[in-house]
Design an enzyme around this catalytic site. Structure first.
Site, short mmCIF file in Angstrom:
data_model
loop_
_atom_site.label_atom_id
_atom_site.label_comp_id
_atom_site.label_asym_id
_atom_site.label_seq_id
_atom_site.Cartn_x
_atom_site.Cartn_y
_atom_site.Cartn_z
CB CYS A 116 -0.95 0.01 1.19
SG CYS A 116 -2.22 -1.26 1.03
CG HIS A 256 -3.18 3.60 2.21
ND1 HIS A 256 -3.56 3.28 0.93
CD2 HIS A 256 -3.27 2.45 2.94
CE1 HIS A 256 -3.85 1.99 0.88
NE2 HIS A 256 -3.69 1.47 2.08
CG ASN A 286 -6.68 -0.60 0.89
OD1 ASN A 286 -6.04 -0.08 -0.02
ND2 ASN A 286 -6.11 -1.14 1.95
O1 UT7 Z 1 -3.81 -1.10 3.47
C1 UT7 Z 1 -2.96 -2.07 3.98
C2 UT7 Z 1 -2.98 -2.09 5.43
N1 UT7 Z 1 -4.21 -2.63 5.92
C3 UT7 Z 1 -4.87 -2.01 6.86
O2 UT7 Z 1 -4.50 -0.93 7.25
C4 UT7 Z 1 -6.05 -2.71 7.46
C5 UT7 Z 1 -5.99 -2.62 8.94
N2 UT7 Z 1 -7.05 -3.36 9.61
C6 UT7 Z 1 -8.35 -2.96 9.59
O3 UT7 Z 1 -8.71 -2.03 8.91
C7 UT7 Z 1 -9.30 -3.67 10.51
O4 UT7 Z 1 -8.57 -4.47 11.40
C8 UT7 Z 1 -10.38 -4.55 9.80
C9 UT7 Z 1 -11.35 -3.67 9.05
C10 UT7 Z 1 -9.68 -5.51 8.82
C11 UT7 Z 1 -11.15 -5.34 10.82
O5 UT7 Z 1 -11.71 -4.47 11.78
P1 UT7 Z 1 -11.49 -4.71 13.36
O6 UT7 Z 1 -12.24 -3.65 14.06
O7 UT7 Z 1 -10.02 -4.79 13.59
O8 UT7 Z 1 -12.20 -6.09 13.57
P2 UT7 Z 1 -11.60 -7.44 14.18
O9 UT7 Z 1 -10.80 -8.15 13.15
O10 UT7 Z 1 -10.98 -7.15 15.50
O11 UT7 Z 1 -12.93 -8.24 14.42
C12 UT7 Z 1 -13.96 -7.80 15.34
C13 UT7 Z 1 -15.14 -8.73 15.26
C14 UT7 Z 1 -14.75 -10.20 15.33
O12 UT7 Z 1 -15.78 -10.88 16.02
P3 UT7 Z 1 -15.63 -11.25 17.59
O13 UT7 Z 1 -14.40 -12.08 17.67
O14 UT7 Z 1 -15.49 -9.93 18.28
O15 UT7 Z 1 -16.90 -11.97 17.88
C15 UT7 Z 1 -14.74 -10.64 13.90
O16 UT7 Z 1 -14.98 -12.01 13.72
O17 UT7 Z 1 -15.81 -8.58 14.00
C16 UT7 Z 1 -15.87 -9.82 13.33
N3 UT7 Z 1 -15.72 -9.57 11.89
C17 UT7 Z 1 -16.76 -9.26 11.09
N4 UT7 Z 1 -18.08 -9.14 11.32
C18 UT7 Z 1 -18.87 -8.81 10.27
C19 UT7 Z 1 -14.57 -9.57 11.14
N5 UT7 Z 1 -14.86 -9.25 9.88
C20 UT7 Z 1 -16.20 -9.07 9.81
C21 UT7 Z 1 -17.08 -8.73 8.77
N6 UT7 Z 1 -18.40 -8.61 9.02
N7 UT7 Z 1 -16.64 -8.51 7.50
#
Ligand code: UT7
Length: 331
Positions: A116, A256, A286
Site C-alpha cells: 500500500c 492512504h 482500499n
Molecule cells: O492497506 C494495507 C494495510 N491494511 C490495513 O491498514 C487494514 C488494517 N485493519 C483494519 O482495517 C481492521 O482491522 C479490519 C477492518 C480488517 C477489521 O476491523 P477490526 O475492528 O479490527 O475487527 P476485528 O478483526 O478485531 O474483528 C472484530 C469482530 C470479530 O468478532 P468477535 O471475535 O469480536 O466476535 C470478527 O470475527 O468482527 C468480526 N468480523 C466481522 N463481522 C462482520 C470480522 N470481519 C467481519 C465482517 N463482518 N466482514
C-alpha cells in the site's frame, strides 16, 4: 540560482464501472452493511470484470485520462513507473506494456512494489529523477486489481479491497513548488501479518497451495490496524515538525485509504480538521497503490497553487511513510 524541485503538474484516474456494494457482500459472506460502514467507512468498491484484462487495463486508462486532460505529448515522457502489488504477470513488466500502449515510445518503464506504500515510495523516486536533472517528465501510475488476489469467501479481507488506478505527472519546477521532504520507513516484522504466502520463490504454485487458498491475501487485521495507526501518525507528525508546519499551515492530509478509523487517528494526532482530510474510501475501498492518486484526481479542483499537502501511507511489509509536497497549479 533556484534549486529545481519536482512538481506534480497533472493527474488522471480510472475506476471500473462495476460497483460492489455492502449489500451485495451480505449475500456472499457473513457480514452486514452496518458492520462494514462503522468499522471501515466503506460503502462500495469498484471491480474490474472485463475478461482477460489485468492491472495494465486500468493503468492505461488512468494515464490516457491524464494525457488527454493535460494535453501531454506521450512521446515526451521519459519514465513510466507503475506502482502495483498486482502486476499483469509475475514477469514482464506492467509498466513497459502500459508505456507502449499509451504511446510513451521514448520512455523506459518498470514496476515498483511496496504494497500500500507503492505510490508513496514512487513519489520519492519520481521526484529524485526530476531533481537530478536527468529526466523532465516522469509518469507515476498507481494501479491495482485487488479483486484478482482476494478470496471472496473471506470476510476479513473481501469487504476492504477494490480495484482502480490513478496517475500523476512529475516535472521540474523553478518556483520551489512540488516535493519538499520525505520520511519513509519499512520493517520486515510485518511480513507475517499481511501477505500472499504462495506463488513466489519460497512456495511456488502447486495443487496444494491452490487448495489451501495460499494465493489469496491473508491479513491479521487487528495487528495491522495497530501498527498502521501509530506509524502513520508518527511519520506525519515528524514531517510536520521538521518542516515547521502546524495544523493551520497544512492545507490537506492525503492519507492512504485503508480504514476510515486509521485516517481519523492520523488526522487527530496532527490536530487537523476533517475538512482538510481527503477521503474517498466510502466509494472505492482500499485500492492499495491507487488510493493516493485517486484522491488527487478527485480533489484536483479544490487544490490551489502553493497548498501544503501531507501524504501518508501504511502497508504490507511493513512499509510506511510521509511526504510533504507543495501543490503547483490551479485548475
Ligand atoms: O492497506 C494495507 C494495510 N491494511 C490495513 O491498514 C487494514 C488494517 N485493519 C483494519 O482495517 C481492521 O482491522 C479490519 C477492518 C480488517 C477489521 O476491523 P477490526 O475492528 O479490527 O475487527 P476485528 O478483526 O478485531 O474483528 C472484530 C469482530 C470479530 O468478532 P468477535 O471475535 O469480536 O466476535 C470478527 O470475527 O468482527 C468480526 N468480523 C466481522 N463481522 C462482520 C470480522 N470481519 C467481519 C465482517 N463482518 N466482514
Amino acid at each position: 540560482m533556484n534549486k529545481t524541485t519536482a512538481a506534480i503538474t497533472a493527474v488522471g484516474k480510472y475506476v471500473p464501472d462495476y460497483v460492489l456494494t455492502n449489500k451485495e457482500l451480505e449475500t456472499m459472506v457473513d457480514t452486514n452493511d452496518e458492520w462494514i460502514t462503522t468499522r471501515t467507512g466503506i460503502k462500495e468498491r469498484r471491480i474490474l470484470k472485463e475478461k482477460g484484462e489485468g492491472t495494465s487495463f486500468m493503468a492505461i486508462k488512468a494515464a490516457e485520462d491524464l494525457i488527454q486532460k493535460a494535453n501531454i505529448d506521450p512521446t515526451e515522457i521519459d519514465v513510466v513507473i507503475v506502482a502495483t502489488a498486482t502486476p499483469d504477470m509475475p514477469v514482464a513488466s506492467t509498466a513497459v506494456y502500459t508505456a507502449t500502449k499509451i504511446g510513451a515510445v521514448n520512455a523506459f518503464a518498470y514496476d515498483l512494489q511496496a504494497a500500500c506504500s507503492s505510490f508513496l515510495y514512487g513519489m520519492s523516486i519520481a521526484s529524485s529523477y526530476i531533481e537530478s536533472g536527468r529526466y523532465k517528465k516522469v509518469l507515476l501510475i498507481g494501479a491495482d486489481k485487488m479483486s484478482s488476489i482476494i478470496d471472496y469467501t473471506d470476510r476479513a479481507t473481501c469487504i476492504i479491497f477494490g480495484d482502480g488506478a490513478g496517475a500523476a505527472l512529475f516535472e521540474p519546477n523553478e518556483e520551489g513548488l512540488g516535493f519538499q521532504d520525505e520520511y519513509l520507513r519499512s520493517d520486515g516484522i510485518g511480513r507475517d501479518f499481511l501477505k500472499i504466502e504462495a506463488g513466489g520463490s519460497i512456495l511456488p504454485p502447486t495443487e496444494e497451495t491452490i487448495r489451501e487458498g495460499q494465493h489469496y491475501v491473508h491479513q491479521e487485521g487487528r495487528t495491522v490496524f495497530k501498527f498502521a495507526v501509530s506509524n502513520m501518525a508518527d511519520v506525519s507528525e515528524k514531517i510536520l515538525e521538521r518542516n515547521n508546519l502546524t495544523k493551520d499551515t497544512v492545507n490537506w492530509l492525503v492519507p492512504h485509504q485503508a480504514n476510515k478509523r486509521i485516517i481519523e487517528a492520523t488526522a487527530n494526532r496532527i490536530g487537523l480538521d476533517e475538512n482538510k482530510v481527503m477521503m474517498n474510501i466510502s466509494r472505492y475501498g482500499n485500492t492499495t497503490s491507487a488510493t493516493l492518486p485517486l484522491l488527487l484526481a478527485d480533489y484536483e479542483k479544490e487544490l490551489k497553487k502553493g497548498d501544503n499537502l501531507i501524504f501518508a501511507a501504511f502497508g504490507g511489509g511493513f512499509t510506511w511513510g510521509s511526504i510533504y509536497l507543495k501543490w503547483a497549479y490551479n485548475k
